[in-house]
Design a protein around this motif. Sequence first.
Motif, PDB file in Angstrom:
ATOM      1  N   PHE A   2      -9.993   0.007   2.550  1.00 23.46           N
ATOM      2  CA  PHE A   2      -8.703  -0.598   2.855  1.00 23.46           C
ATOM      3  C   PHE A   2      -8.439  -0.631   4.354  1.00 23.46           C
ATOM      4  O   PHE A   2      -8.082  -1.679   4.918  1.00 23.46           O
ATOM      5  CB  PHE A   2      -7.576   0.165   2.146  1.00 23.46           C
ATOM      6  N   ASN A  24       0.814  -1.213   0.000  1.00 22.39           N
ATOM      7  CA  ASN A  24       0.000   0.000   0.000  1.00 22.39           C
ATOM      8  C   ASN A  24       0.851   1.268   0.000  1.00 22.39           C
ATOM      9  O   ASN A  24       0.605   2.200  -0.782  1.00 22.39           O
ATOM     10  CB  ASN A  24      -0.929  -0.016   1.216  1.00 22.39           C
ATOM     11  N   ASP A  41     -12.605   4.559  -1.065  1.00 22.28           N
ATOM     12  CA  ASP A  41     -11.774   3.369  -1.264  1.00 22.28           C
ATOM     13  C   ASP A  41     -10.701   3.243  -0.190  1.00 22.28           C
ATOM     14  O   ASP A  41     -10.341   2.124   0.216  1.00 22.28           O
ATOM     15  CB  ASP A  41     -11.141   3.404  -2.655  1.00 22.28           C
ATOM     16  N   PHE A  42     -10.173   4.369   0.275  1.00 26.73           N
ATOM     17  CA  PHE A  42      -9.216   4.387   1.377  1.00 26.73           C
ATOM     18  C   PHE A  42      -9.855   3.787   2.627  1.00 26.73           C
ATOM     19  O   PHE A  42      -9.223   3.016   3.368  1.00 26.73           O
ATOM     20  CB  PHE A  42      -8.775   5.829   1.618  1.00 26.73           C
ATOM     21  N   LEU A 101      -6.974  -1.436  -3.684  1.00 25.99           N
ATOM     22  CA  LEU A 101      -6.921   0.018  -3.571  1.00 25.99           C
ATOM     23  C   LEU A 101      -6.030   0.617  -4.652  1.00 25.99           C
ATOM     24  O   LEU A 101      -6.365   1.640  -5.255  1.00 25.99           O
ATOM     25  CB  LEU A 101      -6.427   0.433  -2.186  1.00 25.99           C
TER      26      LEU A 101
END
Length: 332
Positions: free
Chosen positions: A321, A128, A317-318, A214
């Motif tokens: 995750f 990430n 989307d963050f 992500l």
Amino acid sequence: MAYFAVSSHKTAVKVQKGSNAAGKHVTVPAVVVSRRGRFTVTERRVITNVASPIKEEWQVNLHGPTQEVMRGDLPGLVTVEEVRALEAELDSGAGVEALRRFNKALRAVPADKWEAVLRPVFNELCFNLESFNPAFAACLLQVQRTIGVSDYVRRDMALKNLIQPLAGEYGMHNNQPQLKTHRELFSDFFMSLFGYPLPQLLADSPAPAAAQLLYSQMMRDILGGGGHEDPLAQASYALGYNLAIEYLADYEKTWMLDSFRDLNSRVLKKDIDWIFLEVHAEGEAEHAAIGHNAVLNIVPTEHADILRAAMADHDRDFAVFYNRMAELMEGH
């Protein structure tokens, strides 16, 4: 619900700024942010390059709109107030809530199996953290692709801001020799925590599915320009996306540093190499300010909704995750 506030840790080193709107050079605190809702943030922060063995001042340049950028014959640009209002929406967004959940779980990692719990988390974090480098590069590309469409000076000033955080990922800072890359710093942090090299974890672990998802979403959204066809609209989307990345990263790394320090004092009791987390916790607010200024230099007034959509896309989307990262630690 655990309450986390941005660390009030400050350093005593000043940051040399670039030109202000009047074209003069000024030295000011890195960023001034306000108290918003339930979330308390520091009133001002001054940045030092703690990752460097060279104890000199780290010069970071914030290039705000100059008189040339604000020429009357050019279309109007989004205002400081508009951008701050969009940033404020992130303060109460899904990403911040997911980070609260993640840090609550991190602080509750059991002493008898901390390594087994954290290994899959670090496998994801390794991918990430590096995946933001191509995302930053894609944002730069989208702005550069407005050549022949956007104003020459506006485009150049936006890029002059954007290049600094990306260069910093590779250890490059103004007026200093090249230092360790952030990948090297993360490897050092991992080694001090687990006692063996990061490549050993990567070789023994499955694919980091959440981080890969992500990453694919970020690149799809940034390079797709939010579904817009006009190059300047695509660049505005990329700049909004970049700003959301940097703004949320200030929460992310500051809380992560505090939570790992808590875990170390409670469970690990090791001599941890904190430089990776320290340089991010102290530098992400500055990067957010750089992203803020990049927006102010080129995004037209009519693209305010494009900025909002981009920031909301990353926030969504963050959050997915970091909720997944919390799940990996909960229930142990």
